[in-house]
Design an enzyme around this catalytic site. Structure first.
Site, PDB file in Angstrom:
ATOM      1  N   SER A 203       0.904  -1.095   0.118  1.00 41.75           N
ATOM      2  CA  SER A 203      -0.038   0.061   0.086  1.00 41.75           C
ATOM      3  C   SER A 203       0.836   1.364   0.043  1.00 41.75           C
ATOM      4  O   SER A 203       1.943   1.249   0.684  1.00 41.75           O
ATOM      5  CB  SER A 203      -0.885  -0.131   1.184  1.00 41.75           C
ATOM      6  OG  SER A 203      -1.475   1.373   1.510  1.00 41.75           O
ATOM      7  N   TYR A 231      -1.970  -0.021  10.577  1.00 44.15           N
ATOM      8  CA  TYR A 231      -1.998  -0.524   9.488  1.00 44.15           C
ATOM      9  C   TYR A 231      -0.776   0.163   8.469  1.00 44.15           C
ATOM     10  O   TYR A 231       0.091  -0.787   7.865  1.00 44.15           O
ATOM     11  CB  TYR A 231      -3.047   0.198   8.431  1.00 44.15           C
ATOM     12  CG  TYR A 231      -3.238  -0.123   7.076  1.00 44.15           C
ATOM     13  CD1 TYR A 231      -3.534  -1.276   6.838  1.00 44.15           C
ATOM     14  CD2 TYR A 231      -2.927   0.696   6.181  1.00 44.15           C
ATOM     15  CE1 TYR A 231      -3.475  -1.833   5.298  1.00 44.15           C
ATOM     16  CE2 TYR A 231      -2.916   0.400   4.716  1.00 44.15           C
ATOM     17  CZ  TYR A 231      -3.350  -0.646   4.127  1.00 44.15           C
ATOM     18  OH  TYR A 231      -3.603  -1.112   2.933  1.00 44.15           O
TER      19      TYR A 231
END
Length: 380
Positions: A203, A231
């Site tokens: 990501s 995250y």
């Protein structure tokens, strides 16, 4: 100047050098968020040269494992690989949902060629026992594995900190620790499938991540936990671990390790977003990629014939990070922090400790030896 003052000055300088980095510098932080904003505004323009769906070469005789393949990007990856002739293994937490999808795909594919070669195997990344048992079951087939796509991930936006039954923060386990364990334990099958590839769907959020190897679970209180911290840290850890794995695998193993960014994609994550952010998603659909568009970087990394040559070049040049493919299917650089070689090796060592593998596990598996893991059927 006296010798005592000189030695005192040297000591001060050493203490500065040895001072532990406890977070991203403000310049790195600003640069990371600027990169995210830039990506969101221009990702569709940068990827305008790509077909959707992506054109893939015939993939007969290729076996691929895709984690998290019942929704979003993973669903698109699995279906497109299968429609191109690959043998696809959907490694999922919900086998019933996967089998229903396969039945639907087979019906839609009927008359267009041979039936799709897809099967389902259960895998729960919130259980390292499940990961080890999956790898043991697959390796027991003694067949080749050509592509492992670690796609499954979580981003529990706005939720309180949660821990797996293994005791690890859930983002860190699902997004990093479990894929790392799976990748290493499947090395025997990947070697049989050589030349093969390990592809980690990462990501752009790793640009604002920071990994404290003494506090991987973010419980010490030195950093305030948020889902964003969980995250982004897990995604940065994945890049760092992948970079070291890429270096540790000898050329004769024939395994390439890559990370890919799908871009900013409309997936199930959006349903967990605050209402105001969900509204923004609906207001700016042009800038957000669909799951099919988001699958292109992983599909490119899995199938492009020049990928091995590119990975070998990075290794020969002793580049500090592994190959990283952006959402427009072009090589790009991960974050500045991802280039921190010292931290990357600390992440490597700490990860092996957390997933119950010895420091020489990779080397022993490459040599054809058995390796014990504290998880799975053959526990120590």
């Amino acid at each position: 100047m006296s010798s005592s003052s000189t030695s005192s000055g040297e000591g001060e300088r050493e203490s500065v050098v040895k001072k532990k980095k406890e977070g991203l510098g403000w310049m790195e932080w600003v640069r990371g968020w600027f990169y995210l904003a830039y990506e969101m505004m221009f990702q569709r323009i940068m990827a305008s040269h790509l077909h959707n769906p992506m054109h893939l070469p015939p993939l007969n005789d290729i076996t691929c494992i895709v984690t998290g393949s019942t929704s979003g990007i993973g669903l698109q990856i699995a279906r497109q690989l299968a429609e191109s002739g690959a043998h696809v293994v959907m490694a999922v937490r919900n086998p019933k949902a996967a089998n229903e999808l396969i039945q639907k795909w087979q019906e839609e594919w009927s008359g267009m060629g041979l039936p799709l070669n897809i099967e389902v195997m259960e895998l729960n990344l919130l259980s390292l026992d499940s990961v080890a048992k999956f790898a043991e079951a697959w390796n027991a087939r003694s067949g080749p594995l050509h592509v492992l796509i670690n796609n499954a991930g979580i981003f529990s936006i706005g939720e309180p900190q949660k821990f797996s039954k293994d005791g690890y923060e859930e983002h860190m386990q699902v997004n990093h620790l479990a894929p790392a364990l799976l990748s290493i334990l499947l090395l025997p099958s990947l070697i049989r499938g050589s030349p093969s590839r390990i592809i980690n769907v990462n990501s752009i959020m790793h640009h604002v991540g920071f990994v404290d190897t003494e506090d991987m679970n973010v419980v010490s209180g030195k950093r305030k936990y948020t889902s964003l911290v969980g995250y982004s840290s897990s995604k940065l850890a994945e890049v760092m671990f992948s970079s070291v794995l890429h270096k540790r695998l000898p050329a004769e193993a024939g395994i390439n390790v890559l990370c890919v960014s799908p871009g900013i994609v409309q997936t199930n994550v959006a349903r967990d977003l605050p209402k105001i952010v969900q509204a923004a998603y609906h207001l700016i659909p042009y800038f957000i990629l669909s799951p099919q568009e988001g699958s292109r970087s992983a599909l490119f990394a899995a199938t492009d014939p020049q990928i091995p040559e590119y990975c070998d070049m990075l290794k020969a040049d002793e580049w500090p990070v592994c190959a990283f493919i952006s959402q427009d299917c072009r090589p790009t650089n991960p974050s500045e922090e991802a280039h921190n070689v010292e931290t990357s090796y600390k992440v490597w060592e700490k990860t092996l400790e957390m997933i119950g593998l010895s420091s020489d596990a990779v080397e022993r598996l490459v040599e054809g030896e058995e390796v014990k893991c504290r998880y799975g059927v053959h526990q120590q």
